[in-house]
Design a protein around this motif. Sequence first.
Motif, PDB file in Angstrom:
ATOM      1  N   ARG A 215       0.968  -1.185  -0.116  1.00  0.00           N
ATOM      2  CA  ARG A 215      -0.073   0.022  -0.075  1.00  0.00           C
ATOM      3  C   ARG A 215       0.728   1.345  -0.044  1.00  0.00           C
ATOM      4  NH1 ARG A 215      -2.659   2.594   4.473  1.00  0.00           N
ATOM      5  NH2 ARG A 215      -3.913   4.249   3.503  1.00  0.00           N
ATOM      6  N   TYR A 216       2.219   0.998   0.546  1.00  0.00           N
ATOM      7  CA  TYR A 216       3.151   2.293   0.569  1.00  0.00           C
ATOM      8  C   TYR A 216       3.973   2.311  -0.743  1.00  0.00           C
ATOM      9  CZ  TYR A 216       1.097   3.021   5.132  1.00  0.00           C
ATOM     10  OH  TYR A 216       0.259   3.223   6.334  1.00  0.00           O
TER      11      TYR A 216
ATOM     12  N   TRP B  72       4.354  15.040  10.133  1.00  0.00           N
ATOM     13  CA  TRP B  72       3.684  14.570  11.132  1.00  0.00           C
ATOM     14  C   TRP B  72       2.457  14.034  10.928  1.00  0.00           C
ATOM     15  CZ3 TRP B  72      -0.608  14.869  14.232  1.00  0.00           C
ATOM     16  CH2 TRP B  72      -0.470  14.239  15.281  1.00  0.00           C
ATOM     17  N   ILE B  73       2.196  12.527  11.237  1.00  0.00           N
ATOM     18  CA  ILE B  73       0.873  12.277  11.098  1.00  0.00           C
ATOM     19  C   ILE B  73       0.481  11.456  12.398  1.00  0.00           C
ATOM     20  CG2 ILE B  73       2.067   9.831  10.239  1.00  0.00           C
ATOM     21  CD1 ILE B  73      -0.614   9.604   8.621  1.00  0.00           C
ATOM     22  N   GLY B  74      -0.784  11.544  12.824  1.00  0.00           N
ATOM     23  CA  GLY B  74      -1.344  11.170  14.072  1.00  0.00           C
ATOM     24  C   GLY B  74      -2.632  11.719  14.317  1.00  0.00           C
TER      25      GLY B  74
ATOM     26  N   GLN C 114      -3.759  18.820   7.240  1.00  0.00           N
ATOM     27  CA  GLN C 114      -4.282  17.987   6.305  1.00  0.00           C
ATOM     28  C   GLN C 114      -5.131  17.016   7.036  1.00  0.00           C
ATOM     29  OE1 GLN C 114      -4.351  18.192   3.040  1.00  0.00           O
ATOM     30  NE2 GLN C 114      -2.747  19.822   3.074  1.00  0.00           N
ATOM     31  N   PRO C 115      -6.563  16.841   6.765  1.00  0.00           N
ATOM     32  CA  PRO C 115      -7.128  16.071   7.576  1.00  0.00           C
ATOM     33  C   PRO C 115      -6.575  14.559   7.420  1.00  0.00           C
ATOM     34  CG  PRO C 115      -8.402  16.693   5.476  1.00  0.00           C
ATOM     35  CD  PRO C 115      -7.177  17.547   5.772  1.00  0.00           C
ATOM     36  N   TRP C 116      -6.732  13.796   8.133  1.00  0.00           N
ATOM     37  CA  TRP C 116      -6.688  12.233   8.026  1.00  0.00           C
ATOM     38  C   TRP C 116      -7.675  11.631   7.308  1.00  0.00           C
ATOM     39  CZ3 TRP C 116      -8.794   7.559   9.142  1.00  0.00           C
ATOM     40  CH2 TRP C 116      -7.876   6.209   8.813  1.00  0.00           C
ATOM     41  N   SER C 117      -7.364  10.656   6.450  1.00  0.00           N
ATOM     42  CA  SER C 117      -8.146   9.815   5.862  1.00  0.00           C
ATOM     43  C   SER C 117      -7.433   8.471   5.187  1.00  0.00           C
ATOM     44  CB  SER C 117      -8.982  10.261   4.685  1.00  0.00           C
ATOM     45  OG  SER C 117      -8.517  10.196   3.517  1.00  0.00           O
ATOM     46  N   GLU C 118      -7.932   7.315   5.366  1.00  0.00           N
ATOM     47  CA  GLU C 118      -7.295   6.310   4.847  1.00  0.00           C
ATOM     48  C   GLU C 118      -6.960   6.342   3.409  1.00  0.00           C
ATOM     49  OE1 GLU C 118      -7.277   1.508   4.988  1.00  0.00           O
ATOM     50  OE2 GLU C 118      -9.356   2.500   5.395  1.00  0.00           O
ATOM     51  N   ALA C 119      -7.805   6.955   2.881  1.00  0.00           N
ATOM     52  CA  ALA C 119      -7.616   7.199   1.122  1.00  0.00           C
ATOM     53  C   ALA C 119      -6.333   8.128   0.730  1.00  0.00           C
ATOM     54  CB  ALA C 119      -8.930   7.524   0.712  1.00  0.00           C
ATOM     55  N   THR C 120      -6.122   8.885   1.735  1.00  0.00           N
ATOM     56  CA  THR C 120      -5.196  10.184   1.348  1.00  0.00           C
ATOM     57  C   THR C 120      -3.914  10.056   2.188  1.00  0.00           C
ATOM     58  OG1 THR C 120      -6.236  11.731   2.950  1.00  0.00           O
ATOM     59  CG2 THR C 120      -6.912  11.488   0.505  1.00  0.00           C
ATOM     60  N   GLU C 121      -3.947   9.300   3.293  1.00  0.00           N
ATOM     61  CA  GLU C 121      -2.800   9.430   4.338  1.00  0.00           C
ATOM     62  C   GLU C 121      -1.320   9.003   3.718  1.00  0.00           C
ATOM     63  OE1 GLU C 121      -2.925   6.772   7.474  1.00  0.00           O
ATOM     64  OE2 GLU C 121      -3.115   5.010   6.044  1.00  0.00           O
ATOM     65  N   VAL C 122      -1.246   7.996   2.573  1.00  0.00           N
ATOM     66  CA  VAL C 122      -0.129   7.519   2.171  1.00  0.00           C
ATOM     67  C   VAL C 122       0.348   8.792   1.190  1.00  0.00           C
ATOM     68  CG1 VAL C 122       1.132   6.141   0.432  1.00  0.00           C
ATOM     69  CG2 VAL C 122      -0.482   5.384   2.207  1.00  0.00           C
TER      70      VAL C 122
ATOM     71  N   ARG D 241       4.063  11.036   1.375  1.00  0.00           N
ATOM     72  CA  ARG D 241       4.878  11.246   0.306  1.00  0.00           C
ATOM     73  C   ARG D 241       5.141  12.643   0.301  1.00  0.00           C
ATOM     74  NH1 ARG D 241       1.934   6.611  -3.170  1.00  0.00           N
ATOM     75  NH2 ARG D 241       3.601   4.899  -2.767  1.00  0.00           N
ATOM     76  N   SER D 242       4.601  13.377   0.909  1.00  0.00           N
ATOM     77  CA  SER D 242       5.081  14.881   0.591  1.00  0.00           C
ATOM     78  C   SER D 242       6.019  15.512   1.865  1.00  0.00           C
ATOM     79  CB  SER D 242       3.619  15.807   0.795  1.00  0.00           C
ATOM     80  OG  SER D 242       3.233  16.047   2.031  1.00  0.00           O
ATOM     81  N   PHE D 243       6.222  14.477   2.448  1.00  0.00           N
ATOM     82  CA  PHE D 243       7.258  14.607   3.680  1.00  0.00           C
ATOM     83  C   PHE D 243       8.597  14.715   2.848  1.00  0.00           C
ATOM     84  CE2 PHE D 243       4.553  12.787   7.390  1.00  0.00           C
ATOM     85  CZ  PHE D 243       3.412  13.511   7.148  1.00  0.00           C
TER      86      PHE D 243
END
Length: 190
Positions: free
Chosen positions: A10-11, A26-28, A71-79, A83-85
């Motif tokens: 998936r990644y 940061w993601i969380g 950015q809001p978290w969603s499973e569809a957009t998290e990856v 990748r923007s980091f």
Amino acid sequence: VSPSVIDIERYGIDPPSEDGPFTVGWIGSPTSQGQLETIRPVLEEHLAAGGRVTTVGATSSVLEGMDVDRQPWSEATEVAHIRSFDVGIMHLTDTPWRRGKCGFKLIQTMAVGRPVISSPVGVNVEIGEGTGGGQLAESHDDWRVALQEFRGSPELRKTLGERGYLAVRDRYSVQAILPHLERALRSAVA
């Protein structure tokens, strides 16, 4: 002990874009976003130097008053957001609760080939630095130095990002852990 894992398919490693400012990501969830406030001065300096800070899943109350890409978290957009980091961060103050965290932010970030900077708390030591995919930072000065090193060296980011990706593939992926888990369950049943 089975670590936290992701579906590596998936990644997938993805070279970062060379366009735009150097991005600290940061993601969380809102329950852990307060940890960002403890390194606020370092992040403010990063922004003042022309960098970007991106949060995925944090509310607007964290780092209030700072020009943060929220950015809001969603499973569809998290990856795509990860990748923007250019580098992912996981700051933790040292408490018994935080020593038990699973390092998932680090695993996710490394899964797209990005290096990480993390506090030397709990499993972060093993995942971030122990895999060769990142650096540890404890004091504000440590965080500043680590960010400066990554900002100044695309080659360092690439090298550590590749090491991190391989570690996730080999140690922190469903694909790597499933055979071990299956053997353990079959052994327990037998």
